[in-house]
Design a protein around this motif. Sequence first.
Motif, PDB file in Angstrom:
ATOM      1  N   MET A 130       0.831  -1.207   0.000  1.00 21.14           N
ATOM      2  CA  MET A 130       0.000   0.000   0.000  1.00 21.14           C
ATOM      3  C   MET A 130       0.862   1.253   0.000  1.00 21.14           C
ATOM      4  SD  MET A 130      -3.343  -0.828   2.357  1.00 21.14           S
ATOM      5  CE  MET A 130      -2.430  -1.136   3.866  1.00 21.14           C
ATOM      6  N   PHE A 131       2.028   1.194   0.650  1.00 21.18           N
ATOM      7  CA  PHE A 131       2.859   2.382   0.749  1.00 21.18           C
ATOM      8  C   PHE A 131       3.583   2.690  -0.553  1.00 21.18           C
ATOM      9  CE2 PHE A 131       2.144   1.486   5.195  1.00 21.18           C
ATOM     10  CZ  PHE A 131       2.049   2.750   5.748  1.00 21.18           C
ATOM     11  N   TYR A 132       3.635   1.727  -1.473  1.00 21.43           N
ATOM     12  CA  TYR A 132       4.178   2.023  -2.792  1.00 21.43           C
ATOM     13  C   TYR A 132       3.317   3.060  -3.512  1.00 21.43           C
ATOM     14  CZ  TYR A 132       7.800  -1.616  -3.050  1.00 21.43           C
ATOM     15  OH  TYR A 132       8.929  -2.372  -2.856  1.00 21.43           O
ATOM     16  N   LEU A 133       2.035   3.118  -3.177  1.00 21.83           N
ATOM     17  CA  LEU A 133       1.132   4.037  -3.859  1.00 21.83           C
ATOM     18  C   LEU A 133       1.290   5.482  -3.398  1.00 21.83           C
ATOM     19  CD1 LEU A 133      -2.184   1.991  -4.145  1.00 21.83           C
ATOM     20  CD2 LEU A 133      -0.268   2.148  -5.723  1.00 21.83           C
ATOM     21  N   LEU A 134       2.110   5.703  -2.367  1.00 21.92           N
ATOM     22  CA  LEU A 134       2.375   7.085  -1.966  1.00 21.92           C
ATOM     23  C   LEU A 134       2.986   7.884  -3.116  1.00 21.92           C
ATOM     24  CD1 LEU A 134       3.806   6.852   1.682  1.00 21.92           C
ATOM     25  CD2 LEU A 134       1.671   7.918   0.951  1.00 21.92           C
ATOM     26  N   GLU A 135       3.736   7.178  -3.986  1.00 21.90           N
ATOM     27  CA  GLU A 135       4.341   7.867  -5.119  1.00 21.90           C
ATOM     28  C   GLU A 135       3.268   8.458  -6.030  1.00 21.90           C
ATOM     29  OE1 GLU A 135       7.758   7.118  -8.531  1.00 21.90           O
ATOM     30  OE2 GLU A 135       6.795   5.402  -7.579  1.00 21.90           O
ATOM     31  N   THR A 136       2.129   7.770  -6.151  1.00 23.00           N
ATOM     32  CA  THR A 136       1.067   8.227  -7.044  1.00 23.00           C
ATOM     33  C   THR A 136       0.530   9.589  -6.639  1.00 23.00           C
ATOM     34  OG1 THR A 136       0.408   5.935  -7.467  1.00 23.00           O
ATOM     35  CG2 THR A 136      -1.189   7.643  -8.015  1.00 23.00           C
ATOM     36  N   VAL A 137       0.427   9.838  -5.338  1.00 21.34           N
ATOM     37  CA  VAL A 137      -0.156  11.093  -4.877  1.00 21.34           C
ATOM     38  C   VAL A 137       0.904  12.141  -4.534  1.00 21.34           C
ATOM     39  CG1 VAL A 137      -0.318  10.189  -2.507  1.00 21.34           C
ATOM     40  CG2 VAL A 137      -1.688  12.149  -3.173  1.00 21.34           C
ATOM     41  N   LEU A 171      -7.882  11.299  -0.374  1.00 20.40           N
ATOM     42  CA  LEU A 171      -8.516  10.025  -0.031  1.00 20.40           C
ATOM     43  C   LEU A 171      -7.473   8.948   0.221  1.00 20.40           C
ATOM     44  CD1 LEU A 171     -10.989   8.213   0.272  1.00 20.40           C
ATOM     45  CD2 LEU A 171     -11.044   7.958  -2.217  1.00 20.40           C
ATOM     46  N   LEU A 172      -6.427   8.906  -0.622  1.00 23.75           N
ATOM     47  CA  LEU A 172      -5.389   7.890  -0.465  1.00 23.75           C
ATOM     48  C   LEU A 172      -4.626   8.067   0.852  1.00 23.75           C
ATOM     49  CD1 LEU A 172      -3.138   6.583  -3.297  1.00 23.75           C
ATOM     50  CD2 LEU A 172      -2.133   7.065  -1.081  1.00 23.75           C
ATOM     51  N   ILE A 173      -4.198   9.299   1.122  1.00 19.19           N
ATOM     52  CA  ILE A 173      -3.478   9.571   2.368  1.00 19.19           C
ATOM     53  C   ILE A 173      -4.370   9.299   3.572  1.00 19.19           C
ATOM     54  CG2 ILE A 173      -2.387  11.371   3.757  1.00 19.19           C
ATOM     55  CD1 ILE A 173      -0.664  10.472   1.481  1.00 19.19           C
ATOM     56  N   GLY A 174      -5.652   9.683   3.456  1.00 17.69           N
ATOM     57  CA  GLY A 174      -6.578   9.425   4.557  1.00 17.69           C
ATOM     58  C   GLY A 174      -6.764   7.947   4.819  1.00 17.69           C
ATOM     59  N   ALA A 175      -6.847   7.152   3.751  1.00 17.20           N
ATOM     60  CA  ALA A 175      -7.007   5.711   3.909  1.00 17.20           C
ATOM     61  C   ALA A 175      -5.775   5.096   4.576  1.00 17.20           C
ATOM     62  CB  ALA A 175      -7.256   5.058   2.551  1.00 17.20           C
ATOM     63  N   LEU A 176      -4.594   5.504   4.122  1.00 17.77           N
ATOM     64  CA  LEU A 176      -3.363   4.996   4.729  1.00 17.77           C
ATOM     65  C   LEU A 176      -3.255   5.406   6.194  1.00 17.77           C
ATOM     66  CD1 LEU A 176      -0.452   5.384   2.124  1.00 17.77           C
ATOM     67  CD2 LEU A 176      -1.202   3.298   3.275  1.00 17.77           C
ATOM     68  N   GLY A 177      -3.544   6.679   6.468  1.00 19.53           N
ATOM     69  CA  GLY A 177      -3.451   7.157   7.845  1.00 19.53           C
ATOM     70  C   GLY A 177      -4.436   6.457   8.768  1.00 19.53           C
ATOM     71  N   ALA A 178      -5.673   6.280   8.299  1.00 21.29           N
ATOM     72  CA  ALA A 178      -6.679   5.602   9.112  1.00 21.29           C
ATOM     73  C   ALA A 178      -6.283   4.153   9.376  1.00 21.29           C
ATOM     74  CB  ALA A 178      -8.038   5.663   8.414  1.00 21.29           C
ATOM     75  N   HIS A 179      -5.756   3.496   8.354  1.00 22.74           N
ATOM     76  CA  HIS A 179      -5.330   2.103   8.522  1.00 22.74           C
ATOM     77  C   HIS A 179      -4.191   2.002   9.518  1.00 22.74           C
ATOM     78  CE1 HIS A 179      -3.082  -1.594   7.484  1.00 22.74           C
ATOM     79  NE2 HIS A 179      -4.289  -2.096   7.299  1.00 22.74           N
ATOM     80  N   ALA A 180      -3.214   2.907   9.401  1.00 21.55           N
ATOM     81  CA  ALA A 180      -2.074   2.878  10.323  1.00 21.55           C
ATOM     82  C   ALA A 180      -2.531   3.112  11.763  1.00 21.55           C
ATOM     83  CB  ALA A 180      -1.042   3.927   9.907  1.00 21.55           C
ATOM     84  N   LEU A 181      -3.412   4.107  11.969  1.00 22.17           N
ATOM     85  CA  LEU A 181      -3.902   4.379  13.319  1.00 22.17           C
ATOM     86  C   LEU A 181      -4.684   3.195  13.871  1.00 22.17           C
ATOM     87  CD1 LEU A 181      -5.077   8.097  12.947  1.00 22.17           C
ATOM     88  CD2 LEU A 181      -3.102   7.251  14.245  1.00 22.17           C
ATOM     89  N   TRP A 182      -5.513   2.580  13.031  1.00 21.02           N
ATOM     90  CA  TRP A 182      -6.283   1.418  13.478  1.00 21.02           C
ATOM     91  C   TRP A 182      -5.351   0.289  13.894  1.00 21.02           C
ATOM     92  CZ3 TRP A 182      -6.848  -3.686  12.176  1.00 21.02           C
ATOM     93  CH2 TRP A 182      -7.966  -4.349  12.696  1.00 21.02           C
ATOM     94  N   GLN A 183      -4.304   0.040  13.099  1.00 29.39           N
ATOM     95  CA  GLN A 183      -3.363  -1.032  13.413  1.00 29.39           C
ATOM     96  C   GLN A 183      -2.595  -0.729  14.697  1.00 29.39           C
ATOM     97  OE1 GLN A 183      -3.229  -3.853  12.186  1.00 29.39           O
ATOM     98  NE2 GLN A 183      -3.615  -3.912  10.001  1.00 29.39           N
ATOM     99  N   LEU A 184      -2.153   0.514  14.851  1.00 31.13           N
ATOM    100  CA  LEU A 184      -1.390   0.877  16.049  1.00 31.13           C
ATOM    101  C   LEU A 184      -2.258   0.805  17.294  1.00 31.13           C
ATOM    102  CD1 LEU A 184       0.687   3.889  14.667  1.00 31.13           C
ATOM    103  CD2 LEU A 184       1.506   1.581  15.190  1.00 31.13           C
ATOM    104  N   ASN A 185      -3.507   1.267  17.205  1.00 33.25           N
ATOM    105  CA  ASN A 185      -4.409   1.180  18.350  1.00 33.25           C
ATOM    106  C   ASN A 185      -4.715  -0.271  18.688  1.00 33.25           C
ATOM    107  OD1 ASN A 185      -4.595   3.950  18.660  1.00 33.25           O
ATOM    108  ND2 ASN A 185      -6.378   4.131  17.321  1.00 33.25           N
ATOM    109  N   GLY A 186      -4.871  -1.096  17.656  1.00 33.66           N
ATOM    110  CA  GLY A 186      -5.110  -2.514  17.890  1.00 33.66           C
ATOM    111  C   GLY A 186      -3.935  -3.190  18.554  1.00 33.66           C
ATOM    112  N   ALA A 187      -2.707  -2.819  18.130  1.00 34.12           N
ATOM    113  CA  ALA A 187      -1.513  -3.388  18.747  1.00 34.12           C
ATOM    114  C   ALA A 187      -1.399  -2.967  20.198  1.00 34.12           C
ATOM    115  CB  ALA A 187      -0.268  -2.948  17.970  1.00 34.12           C
TER     116      ALA A 187
END
Length: 296
Positions: free
Chosen positions: A237-244, A268-284
């Motif tokens: 997913m982080f490979y797509l950072l280049e796109t934006v 939208l792309l940055i928001g999706a990545l950020g939300a996913h990262a926060l969800w994963q970190l909170n879950g951990a």
Amino acid sequence: MTPHARGLLLTAIGGTALSFDIPMIKLGGGDPWSAMLLRSGSAFIAALVIWQIAQRLTGRTIILLPGRVGYAIAGIYGLTVVAFVIAVMNTDAANVAFIIAFTPAFTALMSWFFLKERPSLATVLTILAMMVAVGIIVADGLRAGNLLGDMFALAASLLISSVITISRASRADVGFAPMIGGIVPALIAAIVLGWQGAPVSADNAFWHVFNGVVLLPVAYWCLATGPKYISAPEVSMFYLLETVLAPVWVWLIFAEAPTPAVLLGGALLIGALGAHALWQLNGAGRRAQSSPTKAP
């Protein structure tokens, strides 16, 4: 820092560093084969120099390519660059970006099939959101394109997915492999230029060399190390950072303002990545708090 958080941080740094690739290529100029030779050749030489310095500083032997898996990853990375350049030369850039956007989905399927790592619902939803974001970004320029170029873009996407999955399966230290793999596109570019009888041409070779010596080593090492700590689909997913991010850097450097579609899709792309990262970190964090503490 938990291993998962470390993986997210590494891949975020890697994806951000990779996003400067296109601006550096534009600054360097010249024909595509010369750019490939200077860019990839510099990354290969940088890998050897960094490897020697790291061994001297740490006082230990560092394996440049860990066995067959290291050679395989290096070779696949090299072929990915070649496929990507041929795709860009033979079809619309929007087509390439749209096809490359399927990398996380391909990686999730490969990881599920070969590694038995079923992606979480959050990861699947994030991948879908990112694909929609990339679709918004490239919608204005998406055309039928050229079948050859589209096929090479698809090959590049599948190669990226393959190398991430292999890295995840091996859990080996393959940080140097992508840079060593730069010898493949460099040799191919040298052969093409020699066959054409054309000299190496660049408007400013410094930027190609700077890209290969500084930015690509950071990007490749971080993205190649990420699969040790997080799942393959998350890395992809982080490979797509280049796109934006690449259009943003081009905007700042060349005053080429991005379209509203790029801004909307990028948000939208940055928001999706950020939300996913926060969800994963909170879950951990919740898992760490709920796990029993061992007595000293």
